[in-house]
Scaffold this motif. Structure first.
Motif, mmCIF file in Angstrom:
data_model
loop_
_atom_site.group_PDB
_atom_site.id
_atom_site.type_symbol
_atom_site.label_atom_id
_atom_site.label_comp_id
_atom_site.label_asym_id
_atom_site.label_seq_id
_atom_site.Cartn_x
_atom_site.Cartn_y
_atom_site.Cartn_z
ATOM 1 N N MET A 66 0.835 -1.215 0.000
ATOM 2 C CA MET A 66 0.000 0.000 0.000
ATOM 3 C C MET A 66 0.864 1.257 0.000
ATOM 4 S SD MET A 66 -3.172 0.372 -0.162
ATOM 5 C CE MET A 66 -4.234 1.770 -0.186
ATOM 6 N N MET A 116 2.729 1.667 -3.261
ATOM 7 C CA MET A 116 1.905 2.124 -4.367
ATOM 8 C C MET A 116 1.738 3.638 -4.310
ATOM 9 S SD MET A 116 -1.751 0.624 -5.278
ATOM 10 C CE MET A 116 -2.560 1.967 -4.459
ATOM 11 N N MET A 117 1.587 4.120 -3.088
ATOM 12 C CA MET A 117 1.395 5.544 -2.897
ATOM 13 C C MET A 117 2.626 6.312 -3.350
ATOM 14 S SD MET A 117 -0.953 5.850 0.137
ATOM 15 C CE MET A 117 0.247 5.956 1.441
ATOM 16 N N PHE A 145 2.777 6.367 -6.980
ATOM 17 C CA PHE A 145 1.775 7.309 -7.481
ATOM 18 C C PHE A 145 2.273 8.744 -7.366
ATOM 19 C CE2 PHE A 145 -1.610 10.227 -6.111
ATOM 20 C CZ PHE A 145 -2.355 10.274 -7.271
ATOM 21 N N LEU A 146 2.777 9.075 -6.183
ATOM 22 C CA LEU A 146 3.225 10.445 -5.949
ATOM 23 C C LEU A 146 4.373 10.819 -6.868
ATOM 24 C CD1 LEU A 146 2.991 10.989 -2.113
ATOM 25 C CD2 LEU A 146 1.696 12.085 -3.924
ATOM 26 N N ARG A 175 -7.943 2.435 -8.352
ATOM 27 C CA ARG A 175 -7.241 2.438 -7.067
ATOM 28 C C ARG A 175 -6.946 3.855 -6.573
ATOM 29 N NH1 ARG A 175 -5.287 -2.755 -5.718
ATOM 30 N NH2 ARG A 175 -5.713 -4.135 -7.457
ATOM 31 N N PHE A 195 -8.446 4.717 -3.516
ATOM 32 C CA PHE A 195 -7.929 4.123 -2.272
ATOM 33 C C PHE A 195 -6.881 5.014 -1.609
ATOM 34 C CE2 PHE A 195 -8.586 -0.413 -4.096
ATOM 35 C CZ PHE A 195 -9.939 -0.198 -4.057
ATOM 36 N N ILE A 196 -6.300 5.873 -2.407
ATOM 37 C CA ILE A 196 -5.238 6.716 -1.852
ATOM 38 C C ILE A 196 -5.838 7.656 -0.819
ATOM 39 C CG2 ILE A 196 -3.520 8.478 -2.407
ATOM 40 C CD1 ILE A 196 -3.425 7.223 -5.213
ATOM 41 N N PRO A 197 -5.265 7.662 0.375
ATOM 42 C CA PRO A 197 -5.808 8.537 1.408
ATOM 43 C C PRO A 197 -5.818 9.987 0.933
ATOM 44 C CG PRO A 197 -4.100 7.118 2.299
ATOM 45 C CD PRO A 197 -4.114 6.902 0.835
ATOM 46 N N PHE A 252 -2.868 12.422 0.924
ATOM 47 C CA PHE A 252 -1.858 12.410 -0.139
ATOM 48 C C PHE A 252 -2.437 12.909 -1.460
ATOM 49 C CE2 PHE A 252 -0.410 9.245 2.877
ATOM 50 C CZ PHE A 252 0.919 9.599 3.029
ATOM 51 N N LEU A 253 -3.656 12.479 -1.685
ATOM 52 C CA LEU A 253 -4.289 12.770 -2.972
ATOM 53 C C LEU A 253 -4.525 14.272 -3.150
ATOM 54 C CD1 LEU A 253 -5.316 11.152 -5.355
ATOM 55 C CD2 LEU A 253 -7.585 11.264 -4.367
#
Lengths: 334, 509
Positions: free
Chosen positions: A1, A4-5, A8-9, B387, B390-392, B395-396
């Motif tokens: 998890m 993945m973040m 993404f970032l 997904r 799903f990212i909190p 952060f998003l």
């Protein structure tokens, strides 16, 4: 998890950085004014005050591409459209005079001033060089030409002199506005006696001609070629000193007895106070590019002519043009 | 129409290099479309220099790929985050985001993708079969007709207002008012309050990002503060797989909607003044009027997504009609494509059909292939994309905030636009708190300047006002506008009565 973040970032960051890099290279660090000896040591931003894809945009992008190798740095064409080209011109006027931000423009600068859109003109900039000249071609729709038997500018002038209504498409405060007004003035007709209809740029003007909503417009060869070939647009005269090799059968307006010539002169301006050496370096790089036969050929295909004039000569040219426009200005306001 | 030319175009496009070019284009377009603030127009401009080194057909194929991908990509952030990725997907949010909130994000995305693809195909088919005829018909649209059409589109404000018609109209007027800032069609500077940057007016994109993205993010921040995480993500953790059967059923049920919306999109695309931004509003309104369960629109009705996405993608086919047949670009993206052709020595104009038959046919083929690419790429990307929810939000929110701001800047390279984003973010947030719908503002801002320019033009051509009523097409739209307004007011009244009754019943019980 977590992983993945992170991915993404970092992707988001990358995209953002890429977007920044592609469009704002010149703007990011223009505050430094450390010596001009090693100019240019970073990309030069060429502001084009029009949306992409138009005549001005295509010409500047083309020439800039050839000039890069002579300049030894990337030239980043940057579109800043809006408000009759004044968004871009104002940006450059207020930019640091270090040569890293320059403006690619034509007469519209002066017309905008004389029609009261902005309170600055050519004199608020340092001219760099004149790049190309493009002759204007006043043209009318086929239907209008056939209906009233108008084949050239003289016919058109007589038609207006007789008190008939002539509906003309134009872009307010732009160079085609000046050309038609000045042409009518030189022919002894009050430019205000035409019925003007305003459009944003030339493309919708062609549409209006095809739909017979307007009688005529002031176009150029590059954008009008398709319509001239098909016969839907009838060229009345060449507003230039000589006939155009692509349209040899169209006489100049001088041949038709009207003492007037003006071309759309595209050139580069720098913010006031740009060091003379820097201006010289940019001007030289473009001069070399414009001497290349391959580029000359491409410019001609676009209906324009390479017409390099160095800084001083360009300055005189602009001053003369500005004075003429100033005289005509009262007749261009409605 | 020469079939051998079509075959030749097919052979040219089906070459592996071409296919890769189109797929890259579509991918770039989808990415640009799904990030709020980035648009396909911007992506096409960035791709412009790359086409210098390609042959004209390949360059065009790349740009068409981006165009189609971008028109579709806006649906992703619209459905998942409630933030339209592009102005042309504002309407997708109306029903897409509620579906996500109800845990049906994959279904909504599936419907969106299918509609995009079908819209693209229908647009391309119309372009291929009826292009020249429609082009001739569109020339009948003078300033009077376009004025009336826009007027008709503006009556949608009433439909978008939700419960409070007054607040909706207020928002619409605010949008129109904002649209008057800047240089008027006749060259006077208005409402610039002495600030030079205001002389060019507000471009819709920064305002859109501010109103939709920023204000949504502000309320997200508020939510983060309120909820100690975990609570709302639980709702969103559902199926990532597309319920294919369900989507197909939805599409079958909305088949007429797809066709109608695509045709509307296609036709509006070919009008010189209007574009994808107005097409999705108009077809949404039509879909709602024709639908049997009108009340569910705006609360997660698949038909809303279908109308918006099929029409905005069909615009591509439509926008090419004037470009190919008359040489007149329908929007900025088309103008850039024409610019690329001019650089290759091909002058667009009415003769393009005869002088460059293979090129013209390649355009149709490239649009179709791009549609296929949209389908493949988005379906493949979907499990990853869903997904995002799903990212909190901690952060998003900052990531999107960052990206939108960069996007707003990159469009016109003006720092001032970033301030516009922030100003409208705050305005939007406050209006949202007051229950004022935001979409009428953007509708007013997009349509207002066109309305004014066309009106000015109409009066410059002829000072008589009667032409608006004596020209048949113009009159038709004026009647439609009146009808649409009366209809919506009637509907809203009925709905309000129902709610009042419901409240009364509740009170009684």
């Amino acid at each position: 998890m977590k992983k993945m973040m992170l991915v993404f970032l970092s992707i988001m960051l990358l995209i953002a950085l890429a977007a920044c890099g592609s469009s704002s290279n010149g703007a990011s660090s223009q505050s430094n004014s450390e010596g001009t000896s090693n100019f240019p040591d970073k990309p030069v931003k060429l502001v084009i005050p029009y949306p992409p894809g138009g005549g001005t945009d295509v010409l500047f992008r083309l020439v800039a591409q050839y000039a890069e190798k002579h300049l030894g740095q990337t030239i980043v064409p940057t579109n800043m459209a809006g408000a009759t080209a004044t968004v871009g011109s104002r940006f450059v006027k207020d930019a640091d005079p270090d040569g890293y931000t320059v403006l690619g423009i034509h007469q519209v600068m002066a017309t905008a001033q004389h029609t009261g859109v902005v309170d600055y003109g050519f004199s608020s900039f340092d001219p760099v060089f004149l790049m190309t000249s493009t002759p204007h071609i006043p043209s009318i729709s086929k239907a209008f030409s056939e209906k009233h038997g108008i084949k050239n500018v003289t016919d058109l002038v007589n038609y207006v002199k007789a008190g008939n209504k002539l509906t003309w498409a134009y872009t307010v405060g732009s160079e085609d506005h000046y050309t038609i007004a000045a042409l009518m003035d030189a022919a002894g007709v009050d430019p205000r006696s035409l019925n003007y209809v305003s459009y944003d740029g030339t493309a919708p003007q062609y549409a209006a001609i095809l739909a017979n909503q307007v009688d005529g417009m002031t176009g150029d060869y590059a954008s009008g070629k398709g319509y001239f070939d098909e016969g839907t647009l009838v060229p009345l005269g060449m507003v230039d000193a000589e006939r155009n090799p692509f349209l040899p059968e169209v006489p100049t307006v001088k041949e038709q007895g009207i003492d007037f010539e003006v071309t759309v002169d595209r050139g580069v301006l720098a913010p006031k106070g740009t060091p003379a050496e820097v201006v010289e370096i940019i001007s030289e790089a473009f001069k070399k590019a414009l001497e290349e036969p391959e580029l000359q050929e491409k410019i001609k295909e676009l209906g324009s002519f390479p017409n390099y004039k160095a800084t001083e000569e360009y300055k005189t040219h602009l001053e003369e043009l500005d004075a003429k426009m100033g005289e005509l200005a009262p007749k261009m306001k409605f | 129409m020469d079939i051998s030319m079509v075959m030749e175009a097919f052979q040219g496009i089906l070459h592996p290099t071409m296919l890769i070019t189109i797929f890259i284009g579509v991918l770039v377009g989808i990415i640009a479309g799904c990030i709020p603030g980035f648009t396909f127009t911007m992506a096409i401009i960035l791709a412009f220099p790359f086409t210098f080194g390609m042959d004209p057909v390949q360059g065009l194929a790349l740009m068409i790929g981006i165009y189609i991908g971008g028109l579709s990509g806006g649906l992703i952030s619209g459905i998942l985050l409630g933030i339209p990725g592009t102005p042309s997907s504002v309407v997708t949010v109306f029903d897409g985001y509620p579906m996500t909130q109800q845990g049906q994000s994959a279904r909504a995305l599936g419907i969106g993708i299918m509609s995009s693809v079908l819209g693209t195909f229908i647009g391309a088919i119309v372009l291929f079969l009826l292009g020249p005829i429609i082009a001739k018909f569109s020339l009948l649209f003078g300033p009077w007709e376009i004025f009336s059409l826009i007027l008709f589109a503006l009556t949608l404000v009433a439909g978008l207002s939700g419960a409070s018609l007054a607040k909706g109209l207020l928002a619409g007027c605010l949008g129109l008012l904002i649209g008057t800032i800047g240089i008027s069609p006749t060259g006077q500077v208005r409402f610039d309050f002495g600030i030079s940057q205001l002389s060019s007016g507000f471009s819709p994109i920064p305002v859109l990002i501010g109103l939709f993205a920023l204000s949504t993010l502000f309320s997200n921040i508020e939510e983060i503060k309120k909820s100690v995480a975990g609570k709302d993500t639980a709702i969103l953790k559902q199926q990532v797989k597309i319920p294919y059967l369900q989507v197909l059923k939805d599409m079958y049920r909305e088949k007429w909607n797809v066709l109608r919306s695509s045709l509307i999109g296609c036709f509006i695309g070919c009008l010189p003044a209007a574009g994808a931004e107005s097409a999705n509003f108009i077809s949404y309104d039509q879909a709602k009027k024709f639908s049997k369960d009108k009340e569910r629109f705006g609360k997660g009705h698949p038909g809303g997504i279908v109308a918006s996405e099929s029409s905005n993608n069909a615009v591509a086919g439509g926008a090419f009609i004037p470009t190919i047949t008359l040489g007149i670009p329908g929007d900025v993206a088309q103008a850039v494509m024409i610019g690329a052709l001019i650089l290759h020595g091909i002058t667009p104009g009415p003769g393009l059909f005869h002088t460059q038959p293979i090129l013209v046919n390649s355009i149709y083929v490239a649009i179709i292939i791009s549609g296929v690419a949209v389908l493949l790429l988005q379906t493949l990307l979907l499990p990853i994309l869903t997904r995002i929810t799903f990212i909190p939000k901690e952060f998003l929110v900052p990531s999107i905030l960052f990206l939108s701001t960069v996007g707003a800047f990159a469009l016109n390279n003006q720092i001032f636009d970033i301030w516009i984003v922030f100003a409208f973010g705050i305005i939007g947030f406050l209006l949202m708190k007051m229950g004022v719908p935001l979409s009428p503002i953007i509708l007013g801002l997009i349509l207002g300047p066109t309305l004014e320019a066309e009106m000015t033009r109409a009066f410059q051509m002829d000072t008589s006002i009667s032409l608006f009523f004596t020209r048949p097409i113009s009159l038709t739209f004026i009647i439609l506008a009146l009808g649409s307004f009366v209809f919506t007011v009637f509907q809203v009244n009925k709905q309000n009565k129902k709610t009042v009754e419901a409240i009364d019943i509740k009170k009684g019980a």
